[in-house]
Design a protein around this motif. Structure first.
Motif, PDB file in Angstrom:
ATOM      1  N   LEU A 139      11.598  -4.329   7.469  1.00 35.21           N
ATOM      2  CA  LEU A 139      10.527  -3.368   7.231  1.00 35.21           C
ATOM      3  C   LEU A 139       9.136  -3.898   7.583  1.00 35.21           C
ATOM      4  N   LEU A 140       8.963  -5.210   7.674  1.00 31.59           N
ATOM      5  CA  LEU A 140       7.622  -5.744   7.915  1.00 31.59           C
ATOM      6  C   LEU A 140       7.046  -5.316   9.267  1.00 31.59           C
ATOM      7  N   PRO A 141       7.759  -5.439  10.385  1.00 29.50           N
ATOM      8  CA  PRO A 141       7.181  -4.986  11.668  1.00 29.50           C
ATOM      9  C   PRO A 141       6.815  -3.498  11.640  1.00 29.50           C
ATOM     10  N   TRP A 142       7.658  -2.693  11.012  1.00 27.42           N
ATOM     11  CA  TRP A 142       7.343  -1.262  10.877  1.00 27.42           C
ATOM     12  C   TRP A 142       6.063  -1.069  10.079  1.00 27.42           C
ATOM     13  N   PHE A 143       5.936  -1.776   8.966  1.00 21.70           N
ATOM     14  CA  PHE A 143       4.766  -1.625   8.101  1.00 21.70           C
ATOM     15  C   PHE A 143       3.486  -2.041   8.816  1.00 21.70           C
ATOM     16  N   MET A 144       3.555  -3.073   9.641  1.00 27.12           N
ATOM     17  CA  MET A 144       2.371  -3.559  10.332  1.00 27.12           C
ATOM     18  C   MET A 144       1.906  -2.576  11.413  1.00 27.12           C
ATOM     19  N   LYS A 145       2.793  -1.694  11.867  1.00 22.38           N
ATOM     20  CA  LYS A 145       2.425  -0.745  12.923  1.00 22.38           C
ATOM     21  C   LYS A 145       2.133   0.660  12.404  1.00 22.38           C
ATOM     22  N   VAL A 146       2.734   1.046  11.275  1.00 23.20           N
ATOM     23  CA  VAL A 146       2.623   2.416  10.805  1.00 23.20           C
ATOM     24  C   VAL A 146       1.201   2.729  10.350  1.00 23.20           C
ATOM     25  N   ASN A 147       0.791   3.971  10.531  1.00 25.50           N
ATOM     26  CA  ASN A 147      -0.523   4.425  10.087  1.00 25.50           C
ATOM     27  C   ASN A 147      -0.339   5.309   8.846  1.00 25.50           C
ATOM     28  N   PRO A 148      -0.601   4.798   7.650  1.00 24.08           N
ATOM     29  CA  PRO A 148      -0.386   5.574   6.426  1.00 24.08           C
ATOM     30  C   PRO A 148      -1.133   6.902   6.417  1.00 24.08           C
ATOM     31  N   ASP A 149      -2.320   6.926   7.009  1.00 19.79           N
ATOM     32  CA  ASP A 149      -3.110   8.161   7.005  1.00 19.79           C
ATOM     33  C   ASP A 149      -2.461   9.269   7.818  1.00 19.79           C
ATOM     34  N   GLU A 193       0.822   9.721   7.902  1.00 21.67           N
ATOM     35  CA  GLU A 193       2.106  10.055   7.286  1.00 21.67           C
ATOM     36  C   GLU A 193       1.905  11.035   6.136  1.00 21.67           C
ATOM     37  N   ILE A 194       2.480  12.238   6.257  1.00 18.55           N
ATOM     38  CA  ILE A 194       2.249  13.262   5.237  1.00 18.55           C
ATOM     39  C   ILE A 194       2.997  12.969   3.938  1.00 18.55           C
ATOM     40  N   HIS A 195       4.015  12.109   4.006  1.00 20.77           N
ATOM     41  CA  HIS A 195       4.769  11.745   2.809  1.00 20.77           C
ATOM     42  C   HIS A 195       4.652  10.249   2.528  1.00 20.77           C
ATOM     43  N   TRP A 196       3.477   9.680   2.803  1.00 18.68           N
ATOM     44  CA  TRP A 196       3.355   8.227   2.739  1.00 18.68           C
ATOM     45  C   TRP A 196       3.724   7.647   1.379  1.00 18.68           C
ATOM     46  N   HIS A 207       5.821   8.619  -0.790  1.00 19.85           N
ATOM     47  CA  HIS A 207       7.268   8.599  -0.965  1.00 19.85           C
ATOM     48  C   HIS A 207       7.951   7.691   0.050  1.00 19.85           C
ATOM     49  N   VAL A 208       7.483   7.721   1.283  1.00 20.39           N
ATOM     50  CA  VAL A 208       8.078   6.873   2.319  1.00 20.39           C
ATOM     51  C   VAL A 208       7.888   5.395   1.974  1.00 20.39           C
ATOM     52  N   SER A 209       6.682   5.024   1.570  1.00 20.82           N
ATOM     53  CA  SER A 209       6.422   3.630   1.212  1.00 20.82           C
ATOM     54  C   SER A 209       7.233   3.234  -0.013  1.00 20.82           C
ATOM     55  N   SER A 210       7.398   4.167  -0.947  1.00 23.20           N
ATOM     56  CA  SER A 210       8.225   3.899  -2.120  1.00 23.20           C
ATOM     57  C   SER A 210       9.678   3.674  -1.731  1.00 23.20           C
ATOM     58  N   ASP A 211      10.184   4.483  -0.805  1.00 19.88           N
ATOM     59  CA  ASP A 211      11.558   4.308  -0.333  1.00 19.88           C
ATOM     60  C   ASP A 211      11.754   2.916   0.267  1.00 19.88           C
ATOM     61  N   GLY A 212      10.766   2.459   1.023  1.00 16.57           N
ATOM     62  CA  GLY A 212      10.867   1.138   1.622  1.00 16.57           C
ATOM     63  C   GLY A 212      10.768   0.025   0.602  1.00 16.57           C
ATOM     64  N   CYS A 213       9.835   0.148  -0.322  1.00 17.28           N
ATOM     65  CA  CYS A 213       9.613  -0.907  -1.325  1.00 17.28           C
ATOM     66  C   CYS A 213      10.839  -1.128  -2.188  1.00 17.28           C
ATOM     67  N   ARG A 214      11.473  -0.043  -2.610  1.00 16.27           N
ATOM     68  CA  ARG A 214      12.628  -0.209  -3.501  1.00 16.27           C
ATOM     69  C   ARG A 214      13.771  -0.936  -2.791  1.00 16.27           C
ATOM     70  N   LEU A 215      13.939  -0.651  -1.493  1.00 13.64           N
ATOM     71  CA  LEU A 215      14.982  -1.336  -0.741  1.00 13.64           C
ATOM     72  C   LEU A 215      14.689  -2.831  -0.621  1.00 13.64           C
ATOM     73  N   ALA A 216      13.449  -3.156  -0.265  1.00 12.47           N
ATOM     74  CA  ALA A 216      13.085  -4.564  -0.068  1.00 12.47           C
ATOM     75  C   ALA A 216      13.160  -5.346  -1.379  1.00 12.47           C
ATOM     76  N   LEU A 217      12.679  -4.750  -2.462  1.00 10.64           N
ATOM     77  CA  LEU A 217      12.690  -5.437  -3.754  1.00 10.64           C
ATOM     78  C   LEU A 217      14.112  -5.680  -4.247  1.00 10.64           C
ATOM     79  N   ILE A 218      14.984  -4.687  -4.110  1.00  9.87           N
ATOM     80  CA  ILE A 218      16.365  -4.871  -4.545  1.00  9.87           C
ATOM     81  C   ILE A 218      17.106  -5.824  -3.613  1.00  9.87           C
ATOM     82  N   TRP A 219      16.774  -5.786  -2.315  1.00 18.21           N
ATOM     83  CA  TRP A 219      17.376  -6.756  -1.388  1.00 18.21           C
ATOM     84  C   TRP A 219      17.025  -8.181  -1.817  1.00 18.21           C
TER      85      TRP A 219
END
Length: 355
Positions: free
Chosen positions: A153-163, A165-168, A170-182
């Motif tokens: 997820l890090l390369p994606w995060f470094m490129k994505v523009n949160p502004d 993203e209309i569901h930022w 929720h999308v960021s939350s979806d990513g965080c939960r995966l990384a934290l549990i991993w």
């Protein structure tokens, strides 16, 4: 004066020790003090350092890695800068801290500043009066770049523009939960899930509807392949324009690559590879389309005997913002009374839930 004393001390000691033991001992102590003074003076351009300083008595360091090292923690996250959690979030966290009293319950909050010591942790706990009595509850800053480090997820995060993203949130939350549990393992829970009893599974996902997985609650051991494969698919097939595409839909896609999702009937659970596929009644005994019934009066209250927790579908409630009202005799009031009594009392007495 200190330097002179130290330089001439050997001669003075030799001379006066011949005249008595008391004088000799006094000069030895005086010489040692002079040496310490000179050493500290020469190594400090500002002040003379004392032998013992309050700086050496510091609070014990603490980190998520320390707290979650056993892989059995309960993880909640807040991906906005909100520092005053809504009552439902407080109830969810309190209920988990009660049910899982022998496990760490960790709330990662984006709006938190640095927490690196037990003193920091204790001060933060006191900021949330309804939660301050739970020693198994911890708060840490949610730093996404740090969370995503060493994951797909890090390369994606470094490129994505949160502004853009209309569901930022929720999308960021979806990513965080995966990384934290991993990284840490344990259970992830949304802040609209009220815990009722302990979940007996270690590796599980929850069925929301027939052959459709949710991602509002799941559990995995650290470094589980399901979390890694989900993160890879998250990045490869990213579509932030569709709500839930990186969440429930993502979990469903990954599961279908592992197995043919079983039809779950009655209260039976299923299995998909090495992951338990839990019946909707375990967490979603009231389906999403019926979420309003939580805020209604029931003639006969449901027992939820087949449930480990109850999901209140807060996303569907975002428009009306129905809340728990003390004295309303609604189902949600009874859930608060039973499973998060500290939060319930604070709301009933109109006490502050954040200092």
């Amino acid at each position: 004066m200190g330097d002179t004393l130290v330089l001439t001390a050997p001669r003075l000691i030799t001379r006066f020790c011949n005249h008595g033991k008391k004088i000799c001992a006094f000069l030895v102590v005086l010489s040692a003090i002079g040496f310490i003074y000179r050493f500290n003076y020469n190594n400090s351009s500002i002040f003379v350092k004392p032998l013992f300083s309050i700086e050496t008595i510091s609070s014990k360091a603490i980190s998520p890695e320390d707290v979650l090292r056993n892989g059995n923690g309960i993880i909640f996250i807040e991906t906005t800068n909100r520092m005053e959690p809504r009552p439902l979030a407080l109830c969810a966290i309190e209920s988990a801290a009660r049910v899982y009293h022998d496990r760490p319950v960790v709330f990662f909050m984006k709006g938190l500043t640095n927490i690196s010591s037990e003193d920091d942790m204790n001060r933060t706990r006191k900021s949330f009066p309804t939660l301050s009595s739970f020693d198994n509850l911890y708060f840490f800053p949610l730093r996404m770049e740090e969370v995503f480090k060493d994951t797909p997820l890090l390369p994606w995060f470094m490129k994505v523009n949160p502004d853009a993203e209309i569901h930022w949130i929720h999308v960021s939350s979806d990513g965080c939960r995966l990384a934290l549990i991993w990284k840490h393992g344990g259970f992830y829970m949304d802040t609209d899930i009220i815990s009722i009893r302990t979940i007996p599974e270690k590796n599980f996902v929850a069925c929301e509807f027939s052959q459709t997985s949710g991602n509002s609650i799941f559990g995995l051991s650290p470094r589980h392949s399901f979390a890694w494969n989900s993160m890879e698919s998250f990045v490869r097939d990213f579509n932030g324009a569709v709500w839930g595409y990186q969440g429930p839909a993502l979990f469903t896609r990954i599961l279908k690559k592992i197995c043919v999702l079983p039809e779950l009937k009655d209260v039976k659970d299923g299995l998909c590879g090495n992951i338990s596929y839990l019946n909707p009644k375990r967490f979603y005994p009231i389906p999403g389309p019926s979420w309003k019934t939580f805020y209604q009066v029931w003639n006969k209250l449901p027992t939820f005997n087949d449930s480990y927790a109850v999901h209140l579908w807060n996303y569907a409630n975002k428009g009306t913002r129905d809340t728990m009202v003390p004295g309303s005799n609604t189902l949600v009031e009874h859930l608060y009374q039973q499973h998060c009594p500290s939060t319930y009392r604070a709301i009933m007495r109109k006490e502050s839930t954040h200092l």
